[in-house]
Design a protein around this motif. Structure first.
Motif, PDB file in Angstrom:
ATOM      1  N   GLY A  35       1.722  21.698   1.352  1.00  0.00           N
ATOM      2  CA  GLY A  35       3.027  22.261   1.706  1.00  0.00           C
ATOM      3  C   GLY A  35       3.903  22.319   0.476  1.00  0.00           C
ATOM      4  O   GLY A  35       3.557  21.785  -0.577  1.00  0.00           O
ATOM      5  N   LEU A  36       5.035  22.964   0.591  1.00  0.00           N
ATOM      6  CA  LEU A  36       5.890  23.172  -0.572  1.00  0.00           C
ATOM      7  C   LEU A  36       6.691  21.944  -0.982  1.00  0.00           C
ATOM      8  O   LEU A  36       7.133  21.844  -2.111  1.00  0.00           O
ATOM      9  CB  LEU A  36       6.830  24.350  -0.316  1.00  0.00           C
ATOM     10  CG  LEU A  36       6.119  25.700  -0.173  1.00  0.00           C
ATOM     11  CD1 LEU A  36       7.098  26.763   0.298  1.00  0.00           C
ATOM     12  CD2 LEU A  36       5.475  26.102  -1.482  1.00  0.00           C
ATOM     13  N   ILE A  78      12.975  25.658  -3.527  1.00  0.00           N
ATOM     14  CA  ILE A  78      11.686  26.341  -3.450  1.00  0.00           C
ATOM     15  C   ILE A  78      11.756  27.703  -4.121  1.00  0.00           C
ATOM     16  O   ILE A  78      10.812  28.134  -4.784  1.00  0.00           O
ATOM     17  CB  ILE A  78      11.215  26.449  -1.985  1.00  0.00           C
ATOM     18  CG1 ILE A  78      10.870  25.052  -1.470  1.00  0.00           C
ATOM     19  CG2 ILE A  78      10.046  27.408  -1.831  1.00  0.00           C
ATOM     20  CD1 ILE A  78      10.656  24.953   0.018  1.00  0.00           C
ATOM     21  N   GLU A  79      12.888  28.376  -4.009  1.00  0.00           N
ATOM     22  CA  GLU A  79      13.019  29.713  -4.589  1.00  0.00           C
ATOM     23  C   GLU A  79      13.525  29.694  -6.032  1.00  0.00           C
ATOM     24  O   GLU A  79      13.780  30.754  -6.613  1.00  0.00           O
ATOM     25  CB  GLU A  79      13.927  30.585  -3.718  1.00  0.00           C
ATOM     26  CG  GLU A  79      15.365  30.125  -3.632  1.00  0.00           C
ATOM     27  CD  GLU A  79      15.589  28.991  -2.621  1.00  0.00           C
ATOM     28  OE1 GLU A  79      16.707  28.471  -2.591  1.00  0.00           O
ATOM     29  OE2 GLU A  79      14.671  28.606  -1.889  1.00  0.00           O
ATOM     30  N   LEU A 116       0.977  22.481 -10.033  1.00  0.00           N
ATOM     31  CA  LEU A 116       2.342  22.628  -9.537  1.00  0.00           C
ATOM     32  C   LEU A 116       2.773  24.062  -9.270  1.00  0.00           C
ATOM     33  O   LEU A 116       3.756  24.286  -8.566  1.00  0.00           O
ATOM     34  CB  LEU A 116       3.322  22.000 -10.544  1.00  0.00           C
ATOM     35  CG  LEU A 116       3.228  20.492 -10.717  1.00  0.00           C
ATOM     36  CD1 LEU A 116       4.118  20.031 -11.862  1.00  0.00           C
ATOM     37  CD2 LEU A 116       3.590  19.793  -9.421  1.00  0.00           C
ATOM     38  N   HIS A 117       2.061  25.024  -9.809  1.00  0.00           N
ATOM     39  CA  HIS A 117       2.480  26.429  -9.695  1.00  0.00           C
ATOM     40  C   HIS A 117       2.728  26.860  -8.258  1.00  0.00           C
ATOM     41  O   HIS A 117       3.731  27.495  -7.956  1.00  0.00           O
ATOM     42  CB  HIS A 117       1.446  27.347 -10.353  1.00  0.00           C
ATOM     43  CG  HIS A 117       1.695  28.790 -10.105  1.00  0.00           C
ATOM     44  ND1 HIS A 117       2.741  29.470 -10.700  1.00  0.00           N
ATOM     45  CD2 HIS A 117       1.065  29.688  -9.310  1.00  0.00           C
ATOM     46  CE1 HIS A 117       2.733  30.722 -10.285  1.00  0.00           C
ATOM     47  NE2 HIS A 117       1.723  30.884  -9.443  1.00  0.00           N
ATOM     48  N   ARG A 118       1.854  26.527  -7.345  1.00  0.00           N
ATOM     49  CA  ARG A 118       2.016  26.961  -5.953  1.00  0.00           C
ATOM     50  C   ARG A 118       3.215  26.313  -5.269  1.00  0.00           C
ATOM     51  O   ARG A 118       3.707  26.807  -4.263  1.00  0.00           O
ATOM     52  CB  ARG A 118       0.748  26.681  -5.156  1.00  0.00           C
ATOM     53  CG  ARG A 118      -0.383  27.590  -5.541  1.00  0.00           C
ATOM     54  CD  ARG A 118      -1.626  27.270  -4.734  1.00  0.00           C
ATOM     55  NE  ARG A 118      -2.739  28.052  -5.170  1.00  0.00           N
ATOM     56  CZ  ARG A 118      -3.036  29.268  -4.705  1.00  0.00           C
ATOM     57  NH1 ARG A 118      -2.293  29.801  -3.775  1.00  0.00           N
ATOM     58  NH2 ARG A 118      -4.066  29.920  -5.166  1.00  0.00           N
ATOM     59  N   LYS A 119       3.680  25.205  -5.809  1.00  0.00           N
ATOM     60  CA  LYS A 119       4.847  24.532  -5.226  1.00  0.00           C
ATOM     61  C   LYS A 119       6.137  25.282  -5.541  1.00  0.00           C
ATOM     62  O   LYS A 119       7.026  25.370  -4.707  1.00  0.00           O
ATOM     63  CB  LYS A 119       4.963  23.090  -5.743  1.00  0.00           C
ATOM     64  CG  LYS A 119       3.762  22.235  -5.440  1.00  0.00           C
ATOM     65  CD  LYS A 119       3.586  22.091  -3.956  1.00  0.00           C
ATOM     66  CE  LYS A 119       2.399  21.218  -3.641  1.00  0.00           C
ATOM     67  NZ  LYS A 119       2.260  21.012  -2.208  1.00  0.00           N
ATOM     68  N   ARG A 120       6.254  25.757  -6.773  1.00  0.00           N
ATOM     69  CA  ARG A 120       7.437  26.500  -7.211  1.00  0.00           C
ATOM     70  C   ARG A 120       6.952  27.649  -8.111  1.00  0.00           C
ATOM     71  O   ARG A 120       7.121  27.636  -9.322  1.00  0.00           O
ATOM     72  CB  ARG A 120       8.409  25.603  -7.992  1.00  0.00           C
ATOM     73  CG  ARG A 120       8.896  24.368  -7.245  1.00  0.00           C
ATOM     74  CD  ARG A 120       9.747  24.715  -6.037  1.00  0.00           C
ATOM     75  NE  ARG A 120      10.260  23.532  -5.361  1.00  0.00           N
ATOM     76  CZ  ARG A 120       9.627  22.876  -4.392  1.00  0.00           C
ATOM     77  NH1 ARG A 120       8.428  23.255  -3.990  1.00  0.00           N
ATOM     78  NH2 ARG A 120      10.174  21.827  -3.816  1.00  0.00           N
ATOM     79  N   PRO A 121       6.343  28.680  -7.508  1.00  0.00           N
ATOM     80  CA  PRO A 121       5.675  29.727  -8.295  1.00  0.00           C
ATOM     81  C   PRO A 121       6.584  30.517  -9.232  1.00  0.00           C
ATOM     82  O   PRO A 121       6.134  30.953 -10.297  1.00  0.00           O
ATOM     83  CB  PRO A 121       5.044  30.631  -7.244  1.00  0.00           C
ATOM     84  CG  PRO A 121       5.682  30.289  -5.961  1.00  0.00           C
ATOM     85  CD  PRO A 121       6.195  28.894  -6.077  1.00  0.00           C
ATOM     86  N   ALA A 122       7.843  30.720  -8.895  1.00  0.00           N
ATOM     87  CA  ALA A 122       8.727  31.488  -9.768  1.00  0.00           C
ATOM     88  C   ALA A 122       9.302  30.631 -10.897  1.00  0.00           C
ATOM     89  O   ALA A 122       9.862  31.161 -11.846  1.00  0.00           O
ATOM     90  CB  ALA A 122       9.859  32.109  -8.960  1.00  0.00           C
ATOM     91  N   LEU A 123       9.151  29.334 -10.794  1.00  0.00           N
ATOM     92  CA  LEU A 123       9.709  28.417 -11.789  1.00  0.00           C
ATOM     93  C   LEU A 123       8.642  27.843 -12.714  1.00  0.00           C
ATOM     94  O   LEU A 123       8.898  27.594 -13.888  1.00  0.00           O
ATOM     95  CB  LEU A 123      10.441  27.268 -11.078  1.00  0.00           C
ATOM     96  CG  LEU A 123      11.135  26.249 -11.966  1.00  0.00           C
ATOM     97  CD1 LEU A 123      12.275  26.904 -12.744  1.00  0.00           C
ATOM     98  CD2 LEU A 123      11.663  25.092 -11.132  1.00  0.00           C
TER      99      LEU A 123
END
Length: 172
Positions: A35-36, A78-79, A116-123
């Motif tokens: 999960g995120l 998250i975003e 970690l990418h999938r947790k906060r993909p834009a960051l």
């Protein structure tokens, strides 16, 4: 942009359309692991499927820091995105998140960002050796034969120029 040239002189016409067709044909069916907002072994296994090659010993060492990782993740929207205004990027929690992975033998930026990418993909982009340090790995990516399409000058790693010692005139 109508055409891009890949290594070895392979040309791809209309790259945006090709990329969109690929995404339509192979949608992301992967979950976000645990999960995120949480972090567990499933996240590391998912990173391994993405090429991270995190060993069992490294997984155990990372999971010992699960609390630190989850606390830092909870402080990051998250975003959140690297495209946000600089002042709105959560630098302190992001630093805390990265510090949670510090000093784990065999775990560097590549494995950490893949986990970690999938947790906060834009960051958190996935960083790999060539992306982090093109000067160090440049030779491993240059073909051994002369290509009919030499690399355009704008694709030559900038770091090659930045890593040169500065030439200053003698004081005087």
């Amino acid at each position: 942009m109508s055409t891009i040239i890949l290594r070895g002189g392979v040309e791809v016409g209309n790259p945006l359309e090709v990329a969109l067709e690929f995404l339509a044909a192979y949608p992301d069916r992967e979950t976000h692991g645990s999960g995120l907002a949480s972090f567990d072994e499933s996240d590391l296994r998912l990173a391994n499927r993405g090429g991270a090659r995190i060993s069992a010993a490294e997984i155990a060492a990372i999971l010992e820091r699960r609390g630190e990782i989850e606390r830092a993740l909870s402080k990051i929207r998250i975003e959140a995105s690297l495209a946000d205004a600089t002042r709105s990027i959560p630098w302190i929690p992001l630093t805390q998140l990265f510090h949670a992975f510090a000093d784990i033998r065999g775990v560097g930026f590549s494995k950490m960002t893949k986990a970690l990418h999938r947790k906060r993909p834009a960051l958190i982009p996935m960083l790999d050796g060539p992306a982090r340090d093109p000067a160090r790995t440049r030779e491993s990516h240059v073909p051994t034969h002369r290509s009919a399409n030499p690399r355009p000058p704008h694709l030559v790693p900038v770091s090659r120029h930045l890593n040169r010692p500065a030439r200053h005139p003698p004081p005087g």
